[in-house]
Design an enzyme around this catalytic site. Sequence first.
Site, PDB file in Angstrom:
ATOM      1  CG  PHE A   1      -9.280 -19.534  87.514  1.00  0.00           C
ATOM      2  CD1 PHE A   1      -9.241 -19.547  88.897  1.00  0.00           C
ATOM      3  CD2 PHE A   1      -8.321 -18.794  86.830  1.00  0.00           C
ATOM      4  CE1 PHE A   1      -8.272 -18.839  89.592  1.00  0.00           C
ATOM      5  CE2 PHE A   1      -7.351 -18.083  87.519  1.00  0.00           C
ATOM      6  CZ  PHE A   1      -7.320 -18.102  88.901  1.00  0.00           C
ATOM      7  N   GLY A   2     -11.857 -23.344  86.212  1.00  0.00           N
ATOM      8  CA  GLY A   2     -12.754 -23.925  85.211  1.00  0.00           C
ATOM      9  C   GLY A   2     -14.221 -23.916  85.582  1.00  0.00           C
ATOM     10  CG  HIS A   3     -15.527 -26.145  88.938  1.00  0.00           C
ATOM     11  ND1 HIS A   3     -16.254 -27.250  88.557  1.00  0.00           N
ATOM     12  CD2 HIS A   3     -14.367 -26.620  89.465  1.00  0.00           C
ATOM     13  CE1 HIS A   3     -15.565 -28.350  88.857  1.00  0.00           C
ATOM     14  NE2 HIS A   3     -14.419 -27.982  89.401  1.00  0.00           N
TER      15      HIS A   3
ATOM     16  CB  SER B   1      -9.844 -28.779  81.156  1.00  0.00           C
ATOM     17  OG  SER B   1      -9.166 -27.844  80.314  1.00  0.00           O
ATOM     18  CB  SER B   2     -13.738 -26.186  79.696  1.00  0.00           C
ATOM     19  OG  SER B   2     -12.768 -25.329  80.263  1.00  0.00           O
TER      20      SER B   2
ATOM     21  NE  ARG C   1     -13.889 -16.798  77.660  1.00  0.00           N
ATOM     22  CZ  ARG C   1     -12.955 -17.728  77.868  1.00  0.00           C
ATOM     23  NH1 ARG C   1     -13.202 -18.756  78.668  1.00  0.00           N
ATOM     24  NH2 ARG C   1     -11.774 -17.644  77.286  1.00  0.00           N
TER      25      ARG C   1
END
EC number: 3.6.1.57
Length: 274
Positions: free
Chosen positions: A15-17, A234-235, A143
């Site tokens: 789901f990262g993108h 990752s993010s 976020r």
Amino acid sequence: MKVLFRSDSSSQIGFGHIKRDLVLAKQYSDVSFACLPLEGSLIDEIPYPVYELDSESIYELINLIKEEKFELLIIDHYGISVDDEKLIKLETGVKILSFDDEIKPHHCDILLNVNAYAKASDYEGLVPFKCEVRCGFSYALIREEFYQEAKENREKKYDFFICMGGTDIKNLSLQIASELPKTKIISIATSSSNPNLKKLQKFAKLHNNIRLFIDHENIAKLMNESNKLIISASSLVNEALLLKANFKAICYVKNQESTATWLAKKGYEVEYKY
């Protein structure tokens, strides 16, 4: 400005993108997405119009840009090459913003690498001369709840927090949790799209030190309530850096290697699981 994001999500891709695209999308007033309807995708959770594509054909994307008169194309997709970008530019003249995580060549007007390791000089000779290069932690797409949480000094409820992304196709969360001492309280965050969810739920039931959070609304708070984070490279790394958290990064796919290498050089704990 009419903006189109070309991005995908699925139980395989993760789901990262889409998650980071949704943060960037808030900067624009007229946003749409173009996505393939893959199994386990987040299409239904995208709060913007979504054009469901029939194929990975660049010509289908080109026709969509022409028909709907999009002015900015934001590409966050490993399957779209520099040659594809050249073709899109040639056929449509659309302004292109390309995400990059691996220091690869791009034919775009704006290059965006949101990873902490990235520097503009990395892209010398890889992007057009007039390309605007946006690189590094100052461009991180995080976020709002993480910025709020960074101001909070929370009591630590958990010894460890584990998150290997929303899908965790390799079931690393279970593997990592089973290697930690059973005397430690461990929180595991995942999503309902995790193909290994039933195994995780069974594991959590059998071990009273495990707290399993599925589709949790405030991951930032969970992270801030934990003494140590074990996260994918990752993010999640940018989020951990913002929280100034104690963390270990797990690198398990090629596109995480640059982040993992940078973290190791900076003295952070990194582990490779291929």
